[in-house]
Structures are given as C-alpha cells and as structure tokens.
Design an enzyme around this catalytic site. Sequence first.
Site, PDB file in Angstrom:
ATOM      1  N   CYS A   1       0.694  -1.260   0.045  1.00  0.00           N
ATOM      2  CA  CYS A   1      -0.004   0.021  -0.024  1.00  0.00           C
ATOM      3  C   CYS A   1       0.870   1.187   0.086  1.00  0.00           C
ATOM      4  O   CYS A   1       0.468   2.226  -0.542  1.00  0.00           O
ATOM      5  CB  CYS A   1      -0.980  -0.131   1.178  1.00  0.00           C
ATOM      6  SG  CYS A   1      -0.200  -0.522   2.789  1.00  0.00           S
TER       7      CYS A   1
ATOM      8  N   HIS B   1      -1.163   0.600   7.682  1.00  0.00           N
ATOM      9  CA  HIS B   1      -1.537   0.799   6.341  1.00  0.00           C
ATOM     10  C   HIS B   1      -1.657   2.281   5.837  1.00  0.00           C
ATOM     11  O   HIS B   1      -1.898   3.221   6.715  1.00  0.00           O
ATOM     12  CB  HIS B   1      -3.274   0.466   6.346  1.00  0.00           C
ATOM     13  CG  HIS B   1      -3.827   0.433   5.023  1.00  0.00           C
ATOM     14  ND1 HIS B   1      -3.534  -0.328   3.701  1.00  0.00           N
ATOM     15  CD2 HIS B   1      -5.188   0.938   4.508  1.00  0.00           C
ATOM     16  CE1 HIS B   1      -4.262   0.010   2.871  1.00  0.00           C
ATOM     17  NE2 HIS B   1      -5.125   0.855   3.155  1.00  0.00           N
TER      18      HIS B   1
END
Length: 969
Positions: free
Chosen positions: A98, A353
């Site tokens: 990510c 994340h």
Amino acid sequence: MAPRLQLEKAAWRWAETVRPEEVSQEHIETAYRIWLEPCIRGVCRRNCKGNPNCLVGIGEHIWLGEIDENSFHNIDDPNCERRKKNSFVGLTNLGATCYVNTFLQVWFLNLELRQALYLCPSTCSDYMMGDGIPEEKDYEPQTICEHLQYLFALLQNSNRRYIDPSGFVKALGLDTGQQQDAQEFSKLFMSLLEDTLSKQKNPDVRNIVQQQFCGEYAYVTVCNQCGRESKLLSKFYELELNIQGHKQLTDCISEFLKEEKLEGDNRYFCENCQSKQNATRKIRLLSLPCTLNLQLMRFVFDRQTGHKKKLNTYIGFSEILDMEPYVEHKGGSYVYELSAVLIHRGVSAYSGHYIAHVKDPQSGEWYKFNDEDIEKMEGKKLQLGIEEDLEPSKSQTRKPKCGKGTHCSRNAYMLVYRLQTQEKPTTTVQVPAFLQELVDRDNSKFEEWCIEMAEMRKQSVDKGKAKHEEVKELYQRLPAGAVKALCKECVVERCRVLRLKSQLNEDYKTVNNLLKATVKGNDGFWVGKSSLRSWRQLALEQLDEPDGDVDQSNGKMNGNTLNKDESKEERKEEEEELNFNEDILCPHGELCISENERRLVSKEAWSKLQQYFPKAPEFPSYRECCSQCKILEREGEENEALHKMIANEQKTSLPNLFQDRNRPCLSNWPEETDVLYIVSQFFVEEWRKFVRKPTRCSPVSSVGNSALLCPHGGLMFTFASMTKEDSKLIALIWPSEWQMIQKLFVVDHVIKITRTEVGDANPSETQYISEPKLCPECREGLLCQQQRDLREYTQATIYVHKVVDNKKVMKDSAPELNVSSSETEEDKEETKPDGEKDPDFNQSNGGTKRQKITHQNYIAYQKQVIRRSMRHRKVRGEKALLVSANQTLKELKIQIMHAFSVAPFDQNLSIDGKILSDDCATLGTLGVIPESVILLKADEPIADYAAMDDVMQVCMPEEGFKGTGLLGH
C-alpha cells in the site's frame, strides 16, 4: 398467513372445549381437519415429527416460493469491476504494498512528471515503427521508466476499476509481504528515477525530477570571533521536519531553519582565525522546487530500544503555505497550495496501512486513494489527513480545533505542496499511440472477461431455474394419501397438552402466589429449589417434546440426524435435565439430607405442579431423609474430625517444616550438625496442603523417597546438583525432624547426607557422602532424557507474559506481589491449559477429591513429581499455552494473537533477554523449553520522546530495501 392463524385459533378453541375424557369419534374427525389437512396443504407452522403427510420443514419454504436469481450462482457481477465515469483507477494491494500505491497515485497526478515520462522513448515504441506489437505476445517493459509509463497509461485510460502493479513491484525487487518505510522508498525511487532519466537526450525528460522536486539550501557557519562566513551548498528533494514538541507545520519549518550554537567541545575550526572558535550554524533556503515535499518525521529512532517508534501527535497545516519568510532571496513567488496528504494508519512503525488524500489538479477536487478503492471527498467541511486508526490507542489525545482552510492530523507523514499559479491546467496529458494501443489491448481482454463472466452467470441461473421447476413438480407428488382415522390415545394426549399450554401462564402466577405463603404442620411437600426456579421452562419443553416425539426424532428437524452414540448420549443428558424434582434425590433414590437444596411448598402448589409433572418423585414433609446418607454423613464428620486431629498433631510436631522457616541449606552447611536427611519436595507440599485444609484433603501416609531413587536403589542427584538446579526437587530435614517423621509416616527409604573431615591438613578437606550413593549410569541417563525432553517435547506448557504500561515484568524475586492476597501461595490452584491434567486429582461424582498418597501409588507418580516440582507458578498478566518443540515461532505468534488479541506483526517476543525474531525457526532451536516464560511487548503509540524512556521493545532487525532494485541490485 391468514389460513395459519385461523387454524391455530381453531386448534386452541377445540382443545379448550373438549376434555381428554370426553373425546369421541366426532372429535377425532375434527382433530384430523385441524392437524392433518394443514400438513398436506403445507400451511402448518412447523414440521410435525413422525407425520409422513407433513411437508413442512424439509425445504419447501425455499423451493415453493420465488427465488432470487443471485442464489443460483456465486459469480459477482463483472460490471462491478468496471471503472465508473469521471473516476480514477485504483491499484491492487499485493500484500503489503500500500505504501507503493500511494506514491504512484501522487506521482501520476503530477501532470508535468506524467508528460515527461510519456516522452521518454521505450522499446515498445520501436515496434510501432515497424509492423506493430505482435498480437500473440504480451508486452513486457524492460526498464523502470517503461514500467512507470505503462502504469500511468493504464491509470489514465483503463476500463478497469483497478489495475495490477505487480510488474512494477517485481522489477524493483520488492518483497510484497513486507511493509517498508514509505519515506525511504520515496527517496530511493526518486534517486533511481533521476539517475535513469539522466541518460535521456531530451532535456524536458532528463531534468524533470530536478525541475519538479529539487531545491537548494546552504549550511552557513559564522565565526563569532572574526565574523567569517562559510557556506556548504546542498540540494534537497524533500525537507525532513521534526514534529516533536510542535503543534503547527510553520513551527516545524522554523525549527528546521533555526540557528545552532557551536560551543565547548563542539566549537568550529575557523580557517581565518586558524583555531577553534565559538560559532553559529543554520540552514538558508536558496531556492524552492515546484513541488515541495515536506516529510513529517513521525517514525523516529529510539536510542533506548534501538528501534523505531511512531509519534502520534497532532500537527496543524494549512491549505495555503507562504514560504517567502523562510527563503533568503525575497521578492519571488513562494506561495504554495496543498496538493496531497500521505497518511499512515496504525500505532506501530512496523505495521499499519498507507492511504493518500490527493487533489485533482484539473478539477481541484480531493480524492481518497485506498488501494483498489477510490472515493471523492465530499461534504461541507473538508477534513484532510483524518483517518481512523486500525487499532485503538490508550494514549489518544483529543483533536484540536481547526479554522477554515487549516487541518490537523495525527497520522499524516508527508505533505505535498505545489507552487501556486494563476492558470489552472486545462489540457489533458495525451497518452502516446504505442501506449494507447497497449491500453486498448488490455481493455479488450477486460471486455472479453466481462462477457465470459456474464455468460457463466446466465448459464448458472438457467440451470438453477430448471432445477427449481423440477423440485416444485416433485413436491406436488410427495403428499401421502389422506388418513381418515386418528389414534384415540394420541388425540387425547394432544388435547391434554394443548389444554395445559393454555393454562400454563395462569398456573405460573398461581404457583408463585402459593409459594409466598408459609406452610404449617405436615401438609407440605419437599421440592428442589432448582426445579422451582425452572419449572415453567421445563413444563414448556416437556409439552413441546412428548416422549413419542423424542424417541422418533430427538427433537431435531428433518435432515438433522446424529449418529447412534451421540443421539443416545444427548438424549440421556436431556432426560436428566428435564426430570422435575430429581434435584433433591440422593444417590440411593431417597430424599437428600441437605435442606439447603430443597423447599417446603403447600399441598395446593404441589397439586398444580403435579399436573405438569405427574411422574415427578413425591416427598411429603413427614418423609425421613435417606438413612444411608445419614450414616455416610456421620462417617464423613468423624473423618473430618480425625483429619483435623491428625493435622493439628503433625503441625505441632513439625512446626518449622510447616512454616518453611529455619531450613538447612547444602550450599551453606549448618555448623550444628554433620547429618541432614532428604525427602521429596512433593511430599512436603502435599503434607502442607493437608495440614492447611484437612477437611478437603486426605492425610499423607508415606514419605515416598523412592521417587528420588533409581531402579537400582541409587540416588539420582549429585551433591552439586542438589545445591543448584535440583534443589527444587528435594527438602532438607534436621535430624530431630527426621525422628518425628519416622514416627508419623511410613518411610520406604532413608536418604541422608553426611559431612566428614578428611586428611591431616589444617584446615582439613570436607567431603559430603550420600546414603544411598549416587548411581552414575542412571544419573547420566536421567540427564540425557531431560535434554531429549526439552528438545522433543509435545503439548508442553509455556507462559506468555504481556508487558503493559511500559513496565518490566516482576521476576521471581517477589512472586507474592503477583497473586491474590486472599490466599497463600500454596493454596492457589494452578490454571492449566487445555489438554493438561494433574495426576494428583481424581474427578468423581462431579466433585474434586484428593487421592490418598500411599507407598504404592506414590512410586507411580515419580515422573510427575519431578515435572510438577519444576512447574512455573503462573502470575498475573500471564497466559498458559500448549506448544510443541517442532512448532515454528510464526505458529506461536498466531496462538498469542488469539490469546492476547495482538497481531503477529505487532508482537515483540523475548526469552531471558534473547530476542525471538526468526519466524521460521522451531521453538526447540530457539531455546524455548517447557515452563518457559516469554515476554510479549505489543507495539503501542507514543505521544513524544518523553514516553519512550522505559519502553521495553523487541523487534525484528530492519533489512530495509537491501537487495532491491532501489539500491542498484
């Protein structure tokens, strides 16, 4: 619904008007119309167990009604994978990539960078000069620039909702399963891209990185003595700003440029003065790039632990940033507007994340880029950099208030500002023809896939509809022929049940009122208190499941069957639970002697209860309790009294042994005696438990020293081992205590240590002789077996202690601080994990009783004695886990995750100061043995450096981007 309600009401009216003893043939025909015909027509409420005419409960509610087409297939609508109009294309997260996806989206929306990359020549464009790209051959980019070109072209004109960046990631050699430092990735990739483009002939391509991202500053040092100024020029592609102790972005910039004093040992050598002088040093911004990257240093290095931590402090920043006050040369255009906010969600520097809030340079609207998902950020008040954490944090602070045009974030780690211009870009960057052809090919493949998926969905739906019609036709053939006669006994029973159901609510209130009255004389009946608490529920269950029904289907719907053994066992348990008033039966089938478990109720209350439980055992108030139980109770009281007397006598005879005070020690031999006796520590512990609670434990009758001897009668321990590791297995006894032990217990073997003086030297040499003597062969065999057990154990217990609030765990030096003060250490029962049973206990009659320790069964426990004596005593904050030596560390982390709710990547484990970092290594090779204590430190957020002083953290050593294409490999 209406026919069902009408039939239900008719059934109740019929049952209320007809008494069981008044049932006639006419009533039986009426019962047929009420009970059987609805079953055949499929309008009854539930499956009638044992009725072959009932079609309810075998799936008819699914097949006879309308069925949604989507239930015939498990194929998602392919159009859900299609890109929506006027939206951006997402990027697939390949595992832990990510951080790569966020930067790719930010760079893609830099129109100047995208245009320059499109102008970069590639091997694909060479094909276009000839016959084009072969249809049967997939395009494979050869360089990083070609990968980036192709990705940008797909992001611009693909029909897919998201695309796969695996080619780009593979070309860089990145590990898709390992989360990396996003800021370091940005620096290394920009350096790699600049180096790659530096070989291009077109200056617009060759210099794009410098034009967009490169600025210049100078380190300026001024001598306080002579005033000489020296400069060291340096280029920068981002400014790294310390956020510790600051609340606003402008404060961070000011600290970056603030003046530093060079004094004392840190004085500056002035070439003009030719000596070390006090001086000042600061950074001067000479030029700023078009795109200004501001790195907020959230991930900091902690020198105490040697690892990185994340700072979760709020930093305020504005949408417009005027940099003119900070540059050396005034008068230029230095007003910037915010174009992107890169965010890290998570409390740890090693996990979390990454997402990005990016501004579309053409429309001026903000979008949230979260891997495959992209959404427009709408609403009255735009909130940039605000994202919920993946895990709740104990140290979260309240978000400060922000004015118009300003934002606050505790997760933003990079801010991207673009130089403000009067004109907004109106023209779209055109994709080169060779790249557009590749995009068209990919779009054609996508459309073919959509058509294929739609056809598969259609075929599945057609098959499902055909099956639906087939089953509906089959149901029409199922009903059995009409039965015009019913069993009179069954109708009578059904009538009784319906009447009782109708009367139950009213009787429940009546019984409760009758129970409030005091029973006088001998007119009452004994009823179990447990039965009284649950009699209404028991009655309902008994009425719903008559004996005949239970025998036929065990109370299960059609299709839910048990095997023979399970059904028998379950039926037995249910019957035991449903028997009313049997909770006051003794084992001999008579009235129990404990009045605390029963209550006297009136004759009227018992009569009401007996209507629902006619087979319940009946005990009038004048009934005597079980005579056998009374005899056993008297014997038990006599035994308890005897046990108390024995315990008191033994406690008085051996006071120091009981209180564990004034004990001899082999490593510091007492001067007052030359002989010490040895017994098993297990014997001492069991004896202390009996003396402490004589009514709950059986007396200890024998010493059982054979557990300390080998089969040949030799001692299993050396004098040296008994002073160290084996000292927990033995207890030393004074000669006076030994004489008393021989009187109180059966002694199978005498074990003693004698101290003797040898030689004529002064001082003479001291020797310690054991009787019986050591058996070397068995001793060596024991050691080998112990080592083998430590390496090859299965289903052994270890303990995991979670370190909380940044405090180290209390060690064995003060175990009494970690247990409840209401009980002594020996009284506390050890919590065992699933699968471990204590051999010293025997479960019987629902109670836990201590087996009598005799000479015969003591020897059988020899191995368990040694194991139990070495058992770690669990303290607060610890959990016991069952593990095996061949189990990997990764598998242990998964167990810990279920026990402590801490994700494996947030677990920092250590044992005896040693870091456990190799997830593929087995517990045996890592030195984890039975009864080990592993420390668990879970990554937690901290507000600033001050909270990092006492953090005890264990992390895997950082590899970074070693071995990837970013470092030239």
